[in-house]
Scaffold this motif. Structure first.
Motif, PDB file in Angstrom:
ATOM      1  N   ALA A 140      46.402  43.255  52.657  1.00  0.00           N
ATOM      2  CA  ALA A 140      45.072  43.471  51.492  1.00  0.00           C
ATOM      3  C   ALA A 140      45.086  44.729  51.643  1.00  0.00           C
ATOM      4  CB  ALA A 140      44.069  42.919  51.852  1.00  0.00           C
ATOM      5  N   ARG A 206      51.029  44.241  47.484  1.00  0.00           N
ATOM      6  CA  ARG A 206      49.506  43.608  46.919  1.00  0.00           C
ATOM      7  C   ARG A 206      48.939  44.710  46.550  1.00  0.00           C
ATOM      8  NH1 ARG A 206      46.543  39.697  51.152  1.00  0.00           N
ATOM      9  NH2 ARG A 206      44.947  39.691  49.228  1.00  0.00           N
ATOM     10  N   GLY A 208      44.932  46.404  44.967  1.00  0.00           N
ATOM     11  CA  GLY A 208      43.602  46.225  44.866  1.00  0.00           C
ATOM     12  C   GLY A 208      42.904  47.076  43.867  1.00  0.00           C
ATOM     13  N   GLN A 210      39.579  47.221  43.605  1.00  0.00           N
ATOM     14  CA  GLN A 210      38.194  47.778  43.933  1.00  0.00           C
ATOM     15  C   GLN A 210      37.912  49.089  43.869  1.00  0.00           C
ATOM     16  OE1 GLN A 210      37.021  46.172  47.648  1.00  0.00           O
ATOM     17  NE2 GLN A 210      34.626  46.707  47.375  1.00  0.00           N
ATOM     18  N   THR A 220      43.275  40.900  36.408  1.00  0.00           N
ATOM     19  CA  THR A 220      43.431  41.699  37.589  1.00  0.00           C
ATOM     20  C   THR A 220      44.462  41.104  38.540  1.00  0.00           C
ATOM     21  OG1 THR A 220      41.642  40.586  38.750  1.00  0.00           O
ATOM     22  CG2 THR A 220      40.915  42.337  37.366  1.00  0.00           C
ATOM     23  N   ASP A 222      44.489  41.451  41.608  1.00  0.00           N
ATOM     24  CA  ASP A 222      44.307  41.197  43.094  1.00  0.00           C
ATOM     25  C   ASP A 222      44.168  39.854  43.516  1.00  0.00           C
ATOM     26  OD1 ASP A 222      43.068  43.504  41.641  1.00  0.00           O
ATOM     27  OD2 ASP A 222      41.107  43.456  43.009  1.00  0.00           O
ATOM     28  N   GLY A 223      44.558  39.779  45.048  1.00  0.00           N
ATOM     29  CA  GLY A 223      44.299  38.367  45.497  1.00  0.00           C
ATOM     30  C   GLY A 223      45.823  37.615  45.703  1.00  0.00           C
ATOM     31  N   ARG A 224      46.788  38.486  45.241  1.00  0.00           N
ATOM     32  CA  ARG A 224      47.952  37.788  45.253  1.00  0.00           C
ATOM     33  C   ARG A 224      48.995  38.630  45.853  1.00  0.00           C
ATOM     34  NH1 ARG A 224      49.008  36.512  39.108  1.00  0.00           N
ATOM     35  NH2 ARG A 224      46.727  36.145  39.164  1.00  0.00           N
ATOM     36  N   THR A 225      50.142  38.205  46.247  1.00  0.00           N
ATOM     37  CA  THR A 225      51.308  38.757  46.597  1.00  0.00           C
ATOM     38  C   THR A 225      52.245  38.941  45.584  1.00  0.00           C
ATOM     39  OG1 THR A 225      50.822  38.284  49.166  1.00  0.00           O
ATOM     40  CG2 THR A 225      53.120  39.176  48.517  1.00  0.00           C
TER      41      THR A 225
END
Length: 437
Positions: A140, A206, A208, A210, A220, A222-225
């Motif tokens: 992450a 990955r 991010g 933020q 977005t 985010d949260g996945r590979t």
């Protein structure tokens, strides 16, 4: 303006108030006092230095703007236009309905004569960037493990074919829009930054978002590979330093196509197809507005290009006005010096000096502050050019042509302005100069 008026009006008044009557009577008996010569030389050198800075920087900005219009973008900016749709703000136009209209419009545009390819996504010079931190190997992204931030773009599978961006290695997205979820394509610059000297295909990363202000309501990453399946050739965006060339391309979800422009590649000049595009939009839904522009036109309206063009116009205009004032000032000062030195000139010519020698003497003394001002101005212009490096495309150091051209121009005009009054001294007869009062 007020400060200049007070300063330059007060200086001679104060000087004259301190002058004795005997000094005034002797003012025309010899050459001007040394302090006066130094002040005049300082003013000339300062004015020439400022003119040099403005003209050199203006020339570099103009050169940069010209290079932008002829730069290699890495994509076909001449035959591709971007369509931004404007849907009515009514309850009927839900995201699902808008997405359906986009798909219908793309189908109709594909069947329009003269259209070669149709896709969805933002053009490289769109300027509406979305950024994210990037971490490798499924970790992450945080401030500590991130390899920096990269721009990312949601695109359709045929995006690269539509814009003429070749894949250097690997493969493209699957044919169905949004079907290749979890797969990513990197630009060559992004691949080299993340895995220098290695093959990026098959590796994972990955993203991010933020802390980044990306568009609200947009998908977005985010949260996945994401697994890298290909590497595409670099494209230039709107930033002159090329930092927006490092990019991550992600497959655009089919449910979000209404939030992204439509890109249409024509077989010939797209400006001649504007009416056909407008007719296709009206046939799908006459209430939908459309803003159409070619990618080359978009490049001319980007913030950095407009800033560079405006700065070039201001610097060049101010520099030329300053050059005119400098030429007038040099002419006036040399005329004054010639009058003061009329008696000296007569003595020199009476002792055997040739008229050419007198001319060279006056020109040499007049050129000295000009050359000093040029040297200072060239150094200062180099510093200003470094500060403005983000507005200069393709000029990574000093622009030798601008420096040399402005230097020769200033020196030539300065000598020409000084030569006219200096030639008067050559016409003075020795005995007449000796009787000069």
């Amino acid at each position: 303006s007020m400060l200049a008026s007070v300063l330059f009006g007060l200086a001679p008044a104060l000087e004259s108030s301190r002058s004795a009557v005997s000094s005034a009577l002797k003012a025309n008996a010899a050459i001007a006092p040394r302090r006066g010569r130094r002040l005049r030389s300082l003013l000339i050198a300062t004015q020439v230095a400022l003119c040099a800075v403005l003209l050199i920087v203006g020339g570099m900005l103009v050169h940069s703007a010209i290079r932008v219009l002829h730069m290699k973008t890495g994509y076909d900016d001449g035959r591709v236009m971007e369509l931004k749709l404007q849907f009515p703000q009514t309850a009927e136009y839900t995201p699902a309905h808008e997405a359906s209209l986009v798909r219908q419009l793309r189908t109709r545009l594909t069947a329009t004569p003269g259209v070669q390819e149709v896709t969805s996504g933002r053009a490289p010079d769109d300027g509406d960037f979305e950024a994210a931190r990037v971490a490798l190997n499924g970790a992450a992204p945080t401030r500590r493990n991130a390899r920096g931030f990269f721009y990312y773009a949601w695109v359709d599978p045929n995006y690269f074919r539509t814009l003429g961006i070749p894949l250097l290695s690997g493969e493209g997205f699957a044919a169905q829009s949004g079907a290749a979820e979890g797969e990513a394509i990197l630009s060559q610059a992004a691949a080299e930054r993340l895995w220098p000297g290695k093959n990026a295909v098959g590796r994972t990363l990955r993203l991010g978002t933020q802390g980044f202000e990306n568009g609200a309501g947009k998908p977005t990453p985010d949260g996945r590979t994401w697994r890298v399946i290909g590497v595409a050739r670099n494209t230039r965006g709107v930033l002159f330093d090329g930092s927006d060339s490092a990019k991550v391309y992600l497959p655009l979800p089919d449910a979000d196509v209404q939030d992204y422009p439509i890109l249409v590649r024509m077989r010939s000049n797209p400006l001649g197809q504007m009416n056909a595009v407008g007719a296709a939009v009206a046939a799908v839904d006459p209430n939908v507005g459309v803003e159409a522009t070619t990618l080359r036109q978009m490049l001319k309206t980007t913030g950095p290009f407009m800033a560079s063009a405006v700065a070039a116009a201001i610097a060049s205009t101010t520099g030329l006005l300053g050059l005119l004032l400098a030429a007038i000032g040099i002419y006036g000062i040399v005329s004054y010096v010639v009058v003061l030195r009329t008696r000296e000139v007569g003595i020199r010519m009476a002792l055997g000096a040739k008229k050419r020698d007198v001319l060279l003497l006056i020109l040499r003394e007049s050129a000295r502050p000009v050359v000093i001002g040029l040297a200072v101005g060239v150094v200062a212009a180099g510093g200003v050019a470094w500060l403005l490096r983000h507005l200069l495309y393709g000029l990574h150091g000093v622009d030798g042509a601008a420096f040399a051209g402005v230097s020769v121009l200033l020196l030539g005009i300065a000598l020409a302005a000084a030569a006219v009054p200096a030639r008067r001294a050559m016409r003075v007869e020795p005995m007449e100069a000796l009787r000069y009062e």
